[in-house]
Write a protein that holds these residues in place. Structure first.
Motif, mmCIF file in Angstrom:
data_model
loop_
_atom_site.group_PDB
_atom_site.id
_atom_site.type_symbol
_atom_site.label_atom_id
_atom_site.label_comp_id
_atom_site.label_asym_id
_atom_site.label_seq_id
_atom_site.Cartn_x
_atom_site.Cartn_y
_atom_site.Cartn_z
ATOM 1 N N UNK A 321 -9.558 5.750 -1.285
ATOM 2 C CA UNK A 321 -8.687 4.634 -1.666
ATOM 3 C C UNK A 321 -9.437 3.614 -2.507
ATOM 4 N N UNK A 322 -10.676 3.319 -2.111
ATOM 5 C CA UNK A 322 -11.406 2.211 -2.724
ATOM 6 C C UNK A 322 -12.386 2.642 -3.811
ATOM 7 N N UNK A 348 -4.560 -4.289 5.723
ATOM 8 C CA UNK A 348 -3.347 -3.512 6.013
ATOM 9 C C UNK A 348 -2.219 -4.424 6.493
ATOM 10 N N UNK A 349 -2.551 -5.330 7.414
ATOM 11 C CA UNK A 349 -1.514 -6.211 7.967
ATOM 12 C C UNK A 349 -0.988 -7.187 6.913
ATOM 13 N N UNK A 350 -1.887 -7.660 6.058
ATOM 14 C CA UNK A 350 -1.488 -8.624 5.032
ATOM 15 C C UNK A 350 -0.920 -7.951 3.787
ATOM 16 N N UNK A 351 -1.019 -6.608 3.722
ATOM 17 C CA UNK A 351 -0.491 -5.820 2.608
ATOM 18 C C UNK A 351 -1.102 -6.261 1.269
ATOM 19 N N UNK A 368 3.915 1.805 -0.831
ATOM 20 C CA UNK A 368 4.211 2.556 0.394
ATOM 21 C C UNK A 368 3.215 3.690 0.610
ATOM 22 N N UNK A 369 2.780 4.330 -0.492
ATOM 23 C CA UNK A 369 1.837 5.445 -0.380
ATOM 24 C C UNK A 369 0.461 4.950 0.047
ATOM 25 N N UNK A 370 0.032 3.815 -0.474
ATOM 26 C CA UNK A 370 -1.237 3.219 -0.044
ATOM 27 C C UNK A 370 -1.146 2.832 1.425
ATOM 28 N N UNK A 371 -0.027 2.245 1.804
ATOM 29 C CA UNK A 371 0.171 1.841 3.199
ATOM 30 C C UNK A 371 0.062 3.047 4.131
#
Length: 721
Positions: A321-322, A348-351, A368-371
């Motif tokens: 991801x990063x 994740x929580x703060x999106x 949504x896919x990153x989430x």
């Protein structure tokens, strides 16, 4: 002359003893070895460590009370004690010899016993331009990897490795055969060195594309990253659950995941791997892996499991991801006064996706896919290993996510919670496809009897069990199992058929693979390295089995009587959920029919007395069998063994069990290895229900739906008299 001979003999003995000491030292890993990769053209850097287990014992574990307990087994001792002769049947004989076999001359088109091509040293010298520096792909503590062109014109990678590392690699690659796991083409063993030959991976490693690619190359797009995540997960799922001898990789990271010409992920570097059956709760192994990817419980205790790989895989997802290494991510989180995983959880929580996603993607991704990918990474990196999913669960979720990202399906996020095999009708599958799925019906046999042989397989990216009937005369069994398997789709706690192959010469059924085997394998056939089933697990198995049988009796279009309920026919999935299987003896009848008269089928000790006496089979026959199964679950003994014990006391085993219950001696019958805080309550409950279910009068036995209620609500008013 005599004195001289004796001196020579003593020198020889001393030399052999010294060699054995060195061999033991190498295999116990009682020294630190850095196996780091330096930046290179095709691979990435990282530090792979072998940390002696006694170091963590000295730092983290207080000294044991007197008298001291037995010392934990080392990895080497576990390999010897646990594996036994069964392992030697799987591993080529030459791998067990301490003295290597040397191949200094060309042996064209010759294979060794593991199926690997034997290359001459001259052939590999020519292929790599005498191991020229310009052909080096990897420089590391383990050895160098060279690009080479073989005599047939194909490109290959030639690795020069230390002798002990080569032995481990060759041992494991002779077992693992999967397109998402590296498979060596051959080897060359000389007196001076060992060489392994692998297929050339056109696109190098994932780490290269994330952190070392040239500016002229485009970054990996998001869809390709999801494809890589899925491929790596499939490779690990194969190693953990499908491989003839399950393997823990121990070093899952971007630089150990290679990419072929189609950007398919291939797990590489099995040299740090451990066998699952050598990593029980009482076995401490040297800590191996890469800083940042090592699971916390493994780092603290030296106890390795498949859940250690799940943690490493979760960190690998963060790399994807990063595009940053775990070390760089940890340093960035530290700058924000947070631990790495706490920082990721905050993101994740703060999106705040732009903070964490590779900037090279320039926003070309869906939130949504990153989430979804971050969610999987966080679940995989939980501190509690029991809370982490299995790699099979990860494969299921990622497959849906990847297909959704490609636009193949339009499913909601709720679909991530289910098994994608559910809801699909049984497919007619070609014999060629099943032949390929099982590698030619090889020796990956789960079980076999006079009726059928069941093989492990890998079909369309999913682990399966393929049942092959031994005779055309058993076609009626095939048809019955196919019919009932379709009825059971997709009912929890019941096995369902996902495919079949019906041909004049062969009949095959395909089921989802139950990776934890049968309940019987955990009761009477358990490896010493496996912990016993907890009493909470046993109660859950009892409830799930009862729920499956109740559905067969009351909720199917027609009433189905299993006729052979026993521990060997209750399977366990990757979450230890029970699944009723093997319907070859089953009977089908209308709901308004109380019983049918038929030939008696089943297993001695599980067949209801009225069924034996009159041939009358009913749902109450299954209740009796289920009661016998509960006794197996409690005692860890097959019913035939309980019959022998009762016979010595001149009693029928059912009467003997009832007597033990009435005299409150149920704990004396219980398995003495599975004791825990819930033991007394669960044993008492299961014994009571077993006595109720095995009454001689079928009318006085409860229905399976009643049994479910009793198990869930502790009794429901049923009494013994």
């Amino acid at each position: 002359m005599v004195s001289s001979s004796r001196d020579n003999w003593e020198k020889l003995v001393n030399a052999v003893v010294k060699r054995e000491e060195i061999w033991q030292l190498c295999h116990q890993n009682s020294f630190s070895t850095i196996a780091s990769d330096t930046p290179r053209t095709s691979y990435s850097s990282g530090e792979s460590l072998r940390i002696p287990s006694d170091l963590f014992k000295r730092i983290l574990v207080p000294p044991p009370p007197q008298p001291p307990p037995q010392p934990p087994l080392t990895s080497l001792e576990a390999r010897r004690n646990v594996s036994g002769t069964n392992t030697r049947k799987l591993i080529p004989a030459w791998l067990w010899r301490r003295k290597p076999k040397f191949y200094d001359v060309a042996q064209d088109d010759e294979d060794d016993q593991s199926g690997l091509r034997i290359y001459s040293q001259r052939e590999l010298l020519v292929a790599t331009d005498s191991f020229s520096d310009k052909n080096i792909l990897v420089r590391g503590g383990r050895g160098k990897v060279y690009k080479g062109r073989l005599a047939d014109g194909t490109l290959a990678e030639v690795e020069r490795v230390p002798p002990q590392a080569a032995e481990i690699d060759m041992e494991m690659i002779s077992i693992a055969t999967h397109w998402n796991v590296i498979r060596a083409r051959g080897s060359c063993i000389t007196q001076k060195e060992k060489l392994l030959v692998y297929p050339y991976m056109d696109n190098g490693s994932v780490a290269f594309w994330l952190r070392e690619r040239k500016d002229s190359l485009p970054p990996l797009d998001w869809l390709t990253r999801m494809k890589i995540a899925l491929g790596a997960a499939k490779g690990l799922a194969y190693l953990h659950h499908i491989c003839p001898r399950e393997i823990i990789h121990c070093d899952v990271k971007a630089s150990n995941i290679l990419l072929d010409e189609y950007f398919e992920a291939v797990l590489a570097n099995l040299s740090l791997g451990e066998y699952v059956d050598c990593c029980g709760d009482d076995i401490v192994t040297p800590v191996k892996g890469t800083i940042g990817h090592i699971a916390p419980e493994y780092l603290a205790t030296g106890k390795c499991s498949v859940k250690s790989d799940v943690f490493g895989y979760g960190v690998f997802l963060l790399e994807l991801i990063t595009a940053k290494s775990a070390f760089d991510l940890a340093r960035f989180a530290y700058d924000n006064d947070m631990l790495l995983l706490d920082w990721v959880n905050h993101i994740y929580k703060e999106r705040e996706w732009k903070v964490i996603v590779d900037a090279e993607l320039q926003g070309k991704f869906l939130d949504e896919e990153v989430e979804d990918l971050l969610q999987i990474a966080l679940i995989c990196t939980q501190d509690d290993p029991e809370g982490r999913p299995t790699m099979l669960e990860v494969v299921r979720r990622l497959d849906v996510a990847y297909r959704w990202a490609k636009g193949d399906i339009e499913w909601s996020k709720e679909d991530f919670k289910g098994d994608i095999l559910e809801g699909q009708d049984a497919q007619n599958i070609s014999l060629d496809k099943l032949h390929a799925a099982t590698e030619g019906f090889s020796n990956k046999i789960i079980s076999e009897d006079s009726f059928n042989v069941i093989y492990k397989g890998w079909l369309d990216g999913y682990p399966v069990a393929v049942k092959r009937y031994n005779s055309q005369s058993l076609e009626y069994c095939f048809e019955r199992e196919l019919e009932i398997g379709r009825i059971c789709l997709p009912i929890p706690n019941l096995i369902h058929v996902i495919g079949f192959c019906r041909m004049p010469e062969v009949q095959l059924l395909v089921f989802p693979l139950m990776v934890n085997g049968s309940v019987d394998s955990w009761l009477t056939g358990r490896y010493e390295s496996r912990p016993p089933l907890t009493w909470k697990q046993r109660k859950n198995i009892a409830i799930g089995t009862a729920r499956g049988l109740a559905h067969l009796h009351d909720k199917c279009e027609k009433k189905i009587i299993h006729c052979d309920v026993k521990a060997a026919n209750i399977m366990l999935d990757d979450k230890f959920e029970p699944v009723v299987a093997d319907f070859k003896s089953a009977k089908i009848m209308d709901h308004n029919v109380t019983h049918i008269t038929t030939s008696v089928t089943g297993t001695i000790g599980h067949i209801a007395p009225e069924y034996i006496a009159s041939g009358k089979c009913s749902d109450k026959s299954d209740v009796f069998s289920y009661g016998s199964f509960l006794l197996e679950l409690v005692t860890e003994r097959r019913i035939i063994d309980l019959i022998h014990v009762a016979d010595e006391k001149d009693m029928m085993y059912v009467d003997w069990v009832k007597k033990n219950y009435e005299e409150r001696r149920w704990e004396s019958m219980a398995d003495d290895e599975g004791g825990d805080d819930e033991m007394e309550a669960v044993v008492k409950l299961l014994m009571k229900i077993a006595v109720l279910c095995t009454r001689y009068n079928p009318d006085r036995r409860p229905r399976m739906s009643d049994v479910v209620m009793m198990l869930k609500y502790f009794g429901c008013g049923w009494e013994l008299l």
